[in-house]
Structure formats: structure tokens, C-alpha cells
Write a protein that holds these residues in place. Structure first.
Motif, PDB file in Angstrom:
ATOM      1  N   SER A 199       3.851 -13.458  -5.280  1.00  0.00           N
ATOM      2  CA  SER A 199       5.037 -13.666  -6.114  1.00  0.00           C
ATOM      3  C   SER A 199       6.027 -12.519  -6.049  1.00  0.00           C
ATOM      4  O   SER A 199       7.131 -12.631  -6.576  1.00  0.00           O
ATOM      5  N   ARG A 200       5.655 -11.408  -5.411  1.00  0.00           N
ATOM      6  CA  ARG A 200       6.573 -10.270  -5.268  1.00  0.00           C
ATOM      7  C   ARG A 200       7.351 -10.445  -3.971  1.00  0.00           C
ATOM      8  O   ARG A 200       7.011  -9.869  -2.933  1.00  0.00           O
ATOM      9  N   CYS A 201       8.397 -11.227  -4.033  1.00  0.00           N
ATOM     10  CA  CYS A 201       9.117 -11.589  -2.832  1.00  0.00           C
ATOM     11  C   CYS A 201      10.526 -12.037  -3.202  1.00  0.00           C
ATOM     12  O   CYS A 201      10.834 -12.167  -4.393  1.00  0.00           O
ATOM     13  N   PRO A 202      11.407 -12.249  -2.212  1.00  0.00           N
ATOM     14  CA  PRO A 202      11.133 -12.135  -0.776  1.00  0.00           C
ATOM     15  C   PRO A 202      11.323 -10.702  -0.260  1.00  0.00           C
ATOM     16  O   PRO A 202      11.776  -9.836  -0.991  1.00  0.00           O
ATOM     17  N   ASP A 203      10.949 -10.501   1.009  1.00  0.00           N
ATOM     18  CA  ASP A 203      11.209  -9.254   1.732  1.00  0.00           C
ATOM     19  C   ASP A 203      10.569  -8.041   1.053  1.00  0.00           C
ATOM     20  O   ASP A 203      11.185  -6.983   0.904  1.00  0.00           O
ATOM     21  N   GLU A 204       9.305  -8.188   0.683  1.00  0.00           N
ATOM     22  CA  GLU A 204       8.614  -7.178  -0.118  1.00  0.00           C
ATOM     23  C   GLU A 204       8.674  -5.775   0.474  1.00  0.00           C
ATOM     24  O   GLU A 204       9.095  -4.815  -0.190  1.00  0.00           O
ATOM     25  N   ILE A 205       8.233  -5.610   1.730  1.00  0.00           N
ATOM     26  CA  ILE A 205       8.110  -4.270   2.297  1.00  0.00           C
ATOM     27  C   ILE A 205       9.458  -3.579   2.417  1.00  0.00           C
ATOM     28  O   ILE A 205       9.600  -2.389   2.088  1.00  0.00           O
ATOM     29  N   VAL A 206      10.458  -4.296   2.887  1.00  0.00           N
ATOM     30  CA  VAL A 206      11.792  -3.689   3.034  1.00  0.00           C
ATOM     31  C   VAL A 206      12.334  -3.273   1.670  1.00  0.00           C
ATOM     32  O   VAL A 206      12.914  -2.186   1.520  1.00  0.00           O
ATOM     33  N   ARG A 207      12.118  -4.091   0.660  1.00  0.00           N
ATOM     34  CA  ARG A 207      12.611  -3.739  -0.675  1.00  0.00           C
ATOM     35  C   ARG A 207      11.856  -2.544  -1.248  1.00  0.00           C
ATOM     36  O   ARG A 207      12.448  -1.694  -1.933  1.00  0.00           O
ATOM     37  N   ARG A 208      10.565  -2.463  -0.994  1.00  0.00           N
ATOM     38  CA  ARG A 208       9.819  -1.269  -1.425  1.00  0.00           C
ATOM     39  C   ARG A 208      10.326  -0.028  -0.699  1.00  0.00           C
ATOM     40  O   ARG A 208      10.441   1.056  -1.287  1.00  0.00           O
ATOM     41  N   LEU A 209      10.593  -0.171   0.574  1.00  0.00           N
ATOM     42  CA  LEU A 209      11.059   0.959   1.375  1.00  0.00           C
ATOM     43  C   LEU A 209      12.407   1.479   0.877  1.00  0.00           C
ATOM     44  O   LEU A 209      12.659   2.691   0.908  1.00  0.00           O
ATOM     45  N   ARG A 210      13.246   0.582   0.386  1.00  0.00           N
ATOM     46  CA  ARG A 210      14.562   1.020  -0.112  1.00  0.00           C
ATOM     47  C   ARG A 210      14.416   1.996  -1.272  1.00  0.00           C
ATOM     48  O   ARG A 210      15.281   2.861  -1.465  1.00  0.00           O
ATOM     49  N   VAL A 211      13.358   1.863  -2.059  1.00  0.00           N
ATOM     50  CA  VAL A 211      13.165   2.776  -3.185  1.00  0.00           C
ATOM     51  C   VAL A 211      13.006   4.205  -2.685  1.00  0.00           C
ATOM     52  O   VAL A 211      13.653   5.133  -3.174  1.00  0.00           O
ATOM     53  N   SER A 212      12.142   4.388  -1.685  1.00  0.00           N
ATOM     54  CA  SER A 212      11.918   5.731  -1.131  1.00  0.00           C
ATOM     55  C   SER A 212      13.144   6.252  -0.400  1.00  0.00           C
ATOM     56  O   SER A 212      13.539   7.414  -0.571  1.00  0.00           O
ATOM     57  N   SER A 213      13.762   5.395   0.406  1.00  0.00           N
ATOM     58  CA  SER A 213      14.880   5.853   1.239  1.00  0.00           C
ATOM     59  C   SER A 213      16.155   6.069   0.435  1.00  0.00           C
ATOM     60  O   SER A 213      17.021   6.859   0.839  1.00  0.00           O
ATOM     61  N   SER A 214      16.294   5.416  -0.710  1.00  0.00           N
ATOM     62  CA  SER A 214      17.532   5.538  -1.483  1.00  0.00           C
ATOM     63  C   SER A 214      17.734   6.950  -2.013  1.00  0.00           C
ATOM     64  O   SER A 214      18.869   7.365  -2.277  1.00  0.00           O
ATOM     65  N   TYR A 215      16.644   7.722  -2.153  1.00  0.00           N
ATOM     66  CA  TYR A 215      16.782   9.095  -2.632  1.00  0.00           C
ATOM     67  C   TYR A 215      17.550   9.958  -1.630  1.00  0.00           C
ATOM     68  O   TYR A 215      18.172  10.951  -2.016  1.00  0.00           O
ATOM     69  N   GLU A 216      17.480   9.594  -0.349  1.00  0.00           N
ATOM     70  CA  GLU A 216      18.170  10.378   0.677  1.00  0.00           C
ATOM     71  C   GLU A 216      19.458   9.720   1.158  1.00  0.00           C
ATOM     72  O   GLU A 216      20.153  10.281   1.993  1.00  0.00           O
ATOM     73  N   ASP A 217      19.762   8.532   0.637  1.00  0.00           N
ATOM     74  CA  ASP A 217      20.963   7.812   1.048  1.00  0.00           C
ATOM     75  C   ASP A 217      22.056   8.051   0.006  1.00  0.00           C
ATOM     76  O   ASP A 217      21.967   7.561  -1.118  1.00  0.00           O
TER      77      ASP A 217
END
Length: 372
Positions: free
Chosen positions: A234-252
Motif C-alpha cells: 500500500s506504500r505506493c506508487p514509486d516507493e523506492i524513488v520517493r524514499r530516495l527523494r527524502v535523503s537526496s533533498s537535503y543536498e538539493d
């Protein structure tokens, strides 16, 4: 401005409030936590059985319509939904984070966010309110706050030789900032649920503090709030990419101080806004791969003892994706968003755009099942 039980909130009601003439955010938070109307409402909320949310192809639909439409949010994301298009909106995995719900009483427009830092609260509220108030500052807005368990031990709370972060933890500064922001804004925020900090804390047999609830589900037509947890399907769509945005947003730098754009209200589509990541982040991930599960929890979580059983696996899956896709432009070609459209049965399909204009890509999600 904050309202409780239909009245503008004032620190004067509480004998435990500070005697100082200046109203500090910490005083405001403490007074709200002690307000008998909110204490009673929180007890009522905690008496509701947590719902287990799952998506499956053969699940029994829970609405009277042909399909159940819902929107799920990850950390640092927000979405504003139209009740005529979406039945439910929710989030989970909040330990020191706060699930924030703002709903317009008149038209039912509902915005939900998963706030994880005081730094994103000011702009985050502006993002959430953009379509909820629709330029009407007199609109009555119901607000629910769930999450942010008490992550500070009594020893840390009174210690003088430790850092401010350890003294306050992560939950208290975030909750302080949220209530401070509501109080200073011109909109009318009717706080209905305040299930945070000590009101959302239990203890295990070793005395470790844990959250009672780490997720919520809102029924958009009625505004009903339900404690909830979601499974992987139920954690969708595009789970991994959306999780990755959390980490990468700190440097963006394009995401500094902001919640992550995820969902388009008017078209009922997930539009996963692009986010870039650096070689430095990839190098960090490579160095973390050899860590044990306990070391991953200690290194990557603000509350290692309170994380769910899927935390480490989620981190490893995210790292594997990042190592296989070290250049963010592979995920977001030409810095374009990843778009997912609603299917007829309430699921999602990837809208594929290329130079040849190829069609769509199906995802396995079909419908929503909420189990007792």
C-alpha cells in the motif's frame, strides 16, 4: 490562529502556563498538551483500533463505489486531495515525525503532510494551505497532529552537559514549531487531535519509550481520523524513488525548507517532482553497505529502538537502487517528473513519456483493503 473547542486559544486558561508576559512556543505547546478538551479527544482517538491497510488485486473494497481511491505519503511529502476524487489519504512510519492533517470544514478539501523537521514547517504550511483555504482566510480548518513520541529520557531532559538536540530530542522542537506556526498565521486552525509526545508514548518491558501510533488515515468525505499502519503493497506508487527523494533533498537546494511535491490535486495524479543527488551521497551509501542491522539502525534513525521491522530492509533496498543508479538523471531524465495516473479500479499506472511517446506501464496495485 489556534482555536480549541470553538474558541481562540489563550495561554491564560492554564494555571501551569508561564507567568511571563511573553508567550514562548514551548509554553504554547505545554498548554495545548494540558487542555482538557484535547486530552479527552486524544483519549478517544487512542481508543480506536489501529487499522491495517493493504492493497491487493482481490481485496474486498471498502466503499460503496466500484473502487476505493486513496493517496499514501512518505516522509517529507504532502498532498492536498479533493474528496470528490479521493476517499482516503494517509501516512505512517512516523516516530519522531508528525503526521499533519488540515481539512476545510466547508468543502472537505484535505491536506496531509509527513513533517520531519522544524526547518520545513513554515513553507510547508503555506504549501499545504494553498488549495485548502482558496484565498478565504475565514475558512474554518480542522487540524489533527499524530506522531512524534516522547524521545527524550528524564535524564536527558534535565541534563546540562549535553547538547541541545539531545536535551530536547527531535520530537519536541518539531511539535513546538508546528504549534508556533499555526498560532502566528492568520488562518483559523481548530485543533481537534493532539496525539503527540507523552500522549503518544508507551514503554516496553525494558523501559524504552515507543510510539503508540505511527500512522493515520483520513476519510475525506467525513474528516474521520483513524490510527493506521500500511504494508509494503500500500506504500505506493514509486516507493523506492520517493524514499530516495527524502535523503537526496537535503543536498538539493531546490528543496530547502520545503515539503516534497508529490500529488496533483486537480488531475488526481502522482507527479513525483524531480530531485537530484550527488556523488557524495552515493559514496556514503557505499560505506554503509557493510554495516550490521543494529549499526544501520544506530546510524540512520533518529529513534533506533522505535523503528518498525521493515526499516533496515527499506534502507538496504534504497541503497541498492542508488548504487545501480548513481546519476539522478537516469531516474529523472531532463529533470522531468515521474507521472502516475489513476486506473479504473483505483490503482496506479506509470505514464511513460519518451521521444517515441510510448504508452503506459502498469503497477500491481489494484485496490485498497482496510482490515481490523
Amino acid at each position: 490562529m489556534i482555536f480549541v473547542d470553538g474558541l481562540p486559544f489563550s495561554l491564560n486558561f492554564s494555571s501551569s502556563s508561564s507567568s511571563s508576559s511573553k508567550s514562548q512556543p514551548s509554553d504554547l505547546l505545554a498548554a495545548l498538551m494540558e487542555h482538557q478538551v484535547l486530552v479527552s479527544a486524544t483519549h478517544s482517538f487512542k481508543s480506536i483500533q489501529e487499522r491495517k491497510v493493504s492493497a491487493s488485486m482481490d481485496s474486498k473494497l471498502i466503499t460503496s463505489s466500484n473502487s476505493s481511491r486513496y493517496v499514501y505519503l512518505f516522509q517529507r511529502e504532502y498532498a492536498t486531495v479533493d474528496p470528490s476524487l479521493v476517499h482516503y489519504v494517509g501516512t505512517d512510519e512516523a516516530t519522531t515525525c508528525v503526521g499533519v492533517v488540515i481539512r476545510n470544514r466547508k468543502n472537505g478539501m484535505t491536506s496531509v503532510s509527513h513533517m520531519d523537521s522544524p526547518k520545513i514547517v513554515d513553507i510547508g504550511f503555506s504549501q499545504m494551505l494553498a488549495l485548502v483555504v482558496d484565498h478565504n482566510l475565514d475558512a474554518d480548518l480542522d487540524v489533527h497532529l499524530v506522531g512524534a513520541f516522547k524521545d527524550v529520557s528524564p535524564n536527558h531532559a534535565s541534563g546540562r552537559s549535553i547538547s541541545q538536540r539531545k536535551r530536547d530530542g527531535y520530537s519536541i522542537p518539531l511539535c513546538r514549531k508546528i504549534v508556533e506556526t499555526m498560532q502566528k498565521r492568520p488562518e483559523k486552525f481548530h485543533v481537534k487531535t493532539l496525539c503527540v509526545l507523552r500522549h503518544n508514548t508507551k514503554y516496553d518491558s525494558q523501559g524504552n519509550a515507543l510510539p503508540i501510533f505511527n500512522g493515520l488515515l483520513v476519510e475525506t468525505s467525513s474528516g474521520t481520523l483513524i490510527p493506521a499502519s500500511f504494508d509494503k503493497t500500500s506504500r505506493c506508487p514509486d516507493e523506492i524513488v520517493r524514499r530516495l527523494r527524502v535523503s537526496s533533498s537535503y543536498e538539493d537546494p531546490s528543496w530547502q525548507g520545503k515539503l516534497l511535491d508529490t500529488y496533483d490535486t486537480k488531475t488526481d495524479r502522482f507527479i513525483i517532482a524531480p530531485c537530484s543527488w550527488t556523488k557524495r551521497l552515493v559514496q556514503i551509501v557505499l560505506s554503509l553497505q557493510s554495516l550490521s542491522d543494529s549499526e544501520i539502525l544506530a546510524s540512520c534513525s533518529t529513534s533506533p529502538l522505535a523503528e518498525g521491522p521493515e526499516f533496515v530492509d527499506n534502507e538496504r533496498r534504497l541503497w541498492n537502487y542508488l548504487i545501480k543508479n548513481p546519476d539522478w538523471r537516469t531516474t529523472f531524465p531532463m529533470r522531468q517528473p515521474r507521472v502516475f495516473e489513476r486506473t479504473g479500479d483505483g490503482g496506479w499506472k506509470r505514464a511513460g513519456f519518451s521521444s517515441q511517446g510510448q504508452g503506459t506501464y502498469s503497477t500491481p496495485l489494484k485496490s485498497l483493503q482496510v482490515m481490523q
